[in-house]
Scaffold this motif. Structure first.
Motif, PDB file in Angstrom:
ATOM      1  N   ILE A 241      54.930 -33.149  45.902  1.00 16.56           N
ATOM      2  CA  ILE A 241      56.280 -32.898  45.403  1.00 16.56           C
ATOM      3  C   ILE A 241      56.880 -34.171  44.841  1.00 16.56           C
ATOM      4  O   ILE A 241      57.504 -34.175  43.773  1.00 16.56           O
ATOM      5  CB  ILE A 241      57.160 -32.318  46.532  1.00 16.56           C
ATOM      6  N   THR A 242      56.693 -35.286  45.550  1.00 17.17           N
ATOM      7  CA  THR A 242      57.184 -36.575  45.061  1.00 17.17           C
ATOM      8  C   THR A 242      56.586 -36.897  43.704  1.00 17.17           C
ATOM      9  O   THR A 242      57.284 -37.346  42.775  1.00 17.17           O
ATOM     10  CB  THR A 242      56.842 -37.690  46.064  1.00 17.17           C
ATOM     11  N   ASN A 243      55.285 -36.669  43.553  1.00 17.25           N
ATOM     12  CA  ASN A 243      54.614 -36.957  42.278  1.00 17.25           C
ATOM     13  C   ASN A 243      55.147 -36.079  41.148  1.00 17.25           C
ATOM     14  O   ASN A 243      55.310 -36.545  40.015  1.00 17.25           O
ATOM     15  CB  ASN A 243      53.106 -36.747  42.424  1.00 17.25           C
ATOM     16  N   LEU A 244      55.439 -34.813  41.459  1.00 16.03           N
ATOM     17  CA  LEU A 244      55.944 -33.907  40.434  1.00 16.03           C
ATOM     18  C   LEU A 244      57.268 -34.415  39.874  1.00 16.03           C
ATOM     19  O   LEU A 244      57.464 -34.488  38.654  1.00 16.03           O
ATOM     20  CB  LEU A 244      56.112 -32.499  41.011  1.00 16.03           C
ATOM     21  N   PHE A 245      58.181 -34.783  40.767  1.00 15.87           N
ATOM     22  CA  PHE A 245      59.486 -35.228  40.283  1.00 15.87           C
ATOM     23  C   PHE A 245      59.415 -36.614  39.655  1.00 15.87           C
ATOM     24  O   PHE A 245      60.188 -36.919  38.736  1.00 15.87           O
ATOM     25  CB  PHE A 245      60.514 -35.172  41.414  1.00 15.87           C
ATOM     26  N   SER A 246      58.486 -37.449  40.110  1.00 17.10           N
ATOM     27  CA  SER A 246      58.269 -38.729  39.431  1.00 17.10           C
ATOM     28  C   SER A 246      57.794 -38.494  38.006  1.00 17.10           C
ATOM     29  O   SER A 246      58.212 -39.194  37.071  1.00 17.10           O
ATOM     30  CB  SER A 246      57.239 -39.561  40.197  1.00 17.10           C
ATOM     31  N   LEU A 247      56.948 -37.494  37.830  1.00 21.05           N
ATOM     32  CA  LEU A 247      56.456 -37.164  36.495  1.00 21.05           C
ATOM     33  C   LEU A 247      57.580 -36.676  35.594  1.00 21.05           C
ATOM     34  O   LEU A 247      57.701 -37.100  34.437  1.00 21.05           O
ATOM     35  CB  LEU A 247      55.363 -36.098  36.601  1.00 21.05           C
ATOM     36  N   MET A 248      58.447 -35.810  36.127  1.00 17.04           N
ATOM     37  CA  MET A 248      59.556 -35.306  35.309  1.00 17.04           C
ATOM     38  C   MET A 248      60.527 -36.421  34.951  1.00 17.04           C
ATOM     39  O   MET A 248      61.082 -36.462  33.843  1.00 17.04           O
ATOM     40  CB  MET A 248      60.271 -34.169  36.044  1.00 17.04           C
TER      41      MET A 248
ATOM     42  N   VAL B 226      48.555 -41.544  33.556  1.00 21.42           N
ATOM     43  CA  VAL B 226      47.641 -42.341  34.380  1.00 21.42           C
ATOM     44  C   VAL B 226      48.055 -43.806  34.345  1.00 21.42           C
ATOM     45  O   VAL B 226      48.097 -44.494  35.376  1.00 21.42           O
ATOM     46  CB  VAL B 226      46.190 -42.176  33.887  1.00 21.42           C
ATOM     47  N   ALA B 227      48.398 -44.295  33.151  1.00 20.95           N
ATOM     48  CA  ALA B 227      48.805 -45.696  33.010  1.00 20.95           C
ATOM     49  C   ALA B 227      50.107 -45.982  33.735  1.00 20.95           C
ATOM     50  O   ALA B 227      50.300 -47.055  34.313  1.00 20.95           O
ATOM     51  CB  ALA B 227      48.932 -46.054  31.532  1.00 20.95           C
ATOM     52  N   GLU B 228      51.030 -45.030  33.713  1.00 23.12           N
ATOM     53  CA  GLU B 228      52.334 -45.226  34.342  1.00 23.12           C
ATOM     54  C   GLU B 228      52.244 -45.245  35.859  1.00 23.12           C
ATOM     55  O   GLU B 228      52.883 -46.074  36.521  1.00 23.12           O
ATOM     56  CB  GLU B 228      53.296 -44.111  33.900  1.00 23.12           C
ATOM     57  N   PHE B 229      51.477 -44.331  36.444  1.00 26.06           N
ATOM     58  CA  PHE B 229      51.485 -44.156  37.888  1.00 26.06           C
ATOM     59  C   PHE B 229      50.214 -44.631  38.593  1.00 26.06           C
ATOM     60  O   PHE B 229      50.224 -44.816  39.806  1.00 26.06           O
ATOM     61  CB  PHE B 229      51.720 -42.682  38.231  1.00 26.06           C
ATOM     62  N   GLY B 230      49.124 -44.799  37.853  1.00 26.96           N
ATOM     63  CA  GLY B 230      47.876 -45.188  38.479  1.00 26.96           C
ATOM     64  C   GLY B 230      47.212 -44.068  39.251  1.00 26.96           C
ATOM     65  O   GLY B 230      46.358 -44.324  40.110  1.00 26.96           O
ATOM     66  N   TRP B 231      47.610 -42.821  38.948  1.00 22.54           N
ATOM     67  CA  TRP B 231      46.994 -41.686  39.624  1.00 22.54           C
ATOM     68  C   TRP B 231      45.608 -41.417  39.038  1.00 22.54           C
ATOM     69  O   TRP B 231      45.343 -41.733  37.863  1.00 22.54           O
ATOM     70  CB  TRP B 231      47.857 -40.434  39.435  1.00 22.54           C
ATOM     71  N   PRO B 232      44.718 -40.802  39.824  1.00 22.48           N
ATOM     72  CA  PRO B 232      43.402 -40.433  39.270  1.00 22.48           C
ATOM     73  C   PRO B 232      43.573 -39.488  38.085  1.00 22.48           C
ATOM     74  O   PRO B 232      44.409 -38.582  38.112  1.00 22.48           O
ATOM     75  CB  PRO B 232      42.713 -39.728  40.447  1.00 22.48           C
ATOM     76  N   ARG B 233      42.749 -39.691  37.064  1.00 20.86           N
ATOM     77  CA  ARG B 233      42.864 -38.869  35.859  1.00 20.86           C
ATOM     78  C   ARG B 233      42.676 -37.391  36.180  1.00 20.86           C
ATOM     79  O   ARG B 233      43.379 -36.539  35.619  1.00 20.86           O
ATOM     80  CB  ARG B 233      41.829 -39.318  34.828  1.00 20.86           C
TER      81      ARG B 233
END
Length: 246
Positions: free
Chosen positions: A6-13, A29-36
């Motif tokens: 949920i945190t990731n979803l709202f960070s994305l928005m 990916v560049a912004e958050f460093g999450w796996p592609r």
């Protein structure tokens, strides 16, 4: 405890809000460093649900108006009247400071509505923001509406720690200040929680709920006007409550 998805979803928005343009998976990916693979799965799910689309083929993704429709429907169902937001706007205009409506949430307060000051140097507040209930003027204004036993129980649950100042480190210290606020009609925060930030608040019992209306701004601008600002808030709230009880 935060739920990571949920945190990731709202960070994305929020990233879409900052970018103001379609975003490719590589941007996320560049912004958050999450796996592609995780980003791709999230984007694919949002596309399937109708929350993201590609304005141009292979040109990145952008939120659809489905988000706006959800927000519109939630706004229409909001139990607080538009006149309350107008009150915050009027007070912000009169004072030149940021106004907000706060509600209790355990040992914290949460901002339900915010009208931000137009001044270059101002208190920046966000809807949904949470602050400790005992060190904020708004929090103590809310606590003042509790029955003594309920307030004492809440104060015992707080994990006391020093912030910018260590004024409120015990339940007794908070209770003493609440009694002082009750006697004068408003509550103040002279830079206790954050450096250089002060606040003034009044209790706002409305529709059977315990709220507070407060303003925040630079301590250098507020500290000489705490009493007059408190009187203005109290007078305005009393008039609003009177008008809405008629």
């Amino acid at each position: 405890m935060n739920v990571k998805q949920i945190t990731n979803l709202f960070s994305l928005m929020e990233f879409f809000v900052r970018a103001q343009r379609p975003l490719a998976v590589k941007d996320m990916v560049a912004e958050f460093g999450w796996p592609r693979s995780s980003v791709f799965n999230t984007v694919s799910t949002l596309v399937d649900l109708g929350y993201l689309y590609q304005p141009v083929a292979r040109g990145g993704y952008y939120p659809t108006t489905k988000w706006m429709e959800l927000a519109r429907q939630l706004s229409e169902a909001q139990p607080l009247p538009e006149s309350l937001h107008q009150l915050l706007e009027e007070l912000a205009s009169k004072t030149g400071e940021t106004l907000f409506l706060a509600a209790p949430e355990g040992t914290s307060i949460v901002f339900l509505d915010v009208v931000e000051s137009l001044a270059d140097i101002r208190f920046i507040a966000n809807i949904g923001q949470r602050l400790p209930i005992h060190v904020t003027a708004a929090g103590r204004a809310i606590l003042s509406q509790y029955a003594p036993a309920e307030r004492a129980a809440t104060l015992r649950r707080i994990q006391y720690q020093p912030y910018e100042r260590d004024d409120f480190m015990t339940p007794e210290a908070v209770e003493d200040n609440i009694q002082q606020g009750l006697s004068q009609g408003w509550f103040v925060n002279p830079g206790i929680y954050a450096p250089g930030v002060a606040g003034v608040a009044v209790a706002f019992p409305f529709q059977g709920q315990r709220y507070a209306i407060a303003l925040g701004g630079p301590a250098s601008r507020l500290e000489k006007n705490m009493a007059s600002l408190g009187e203005l808030l109290q007078t305005s709230v009393d008039q609003f409550l009177h008008d809405n009880e008629s």
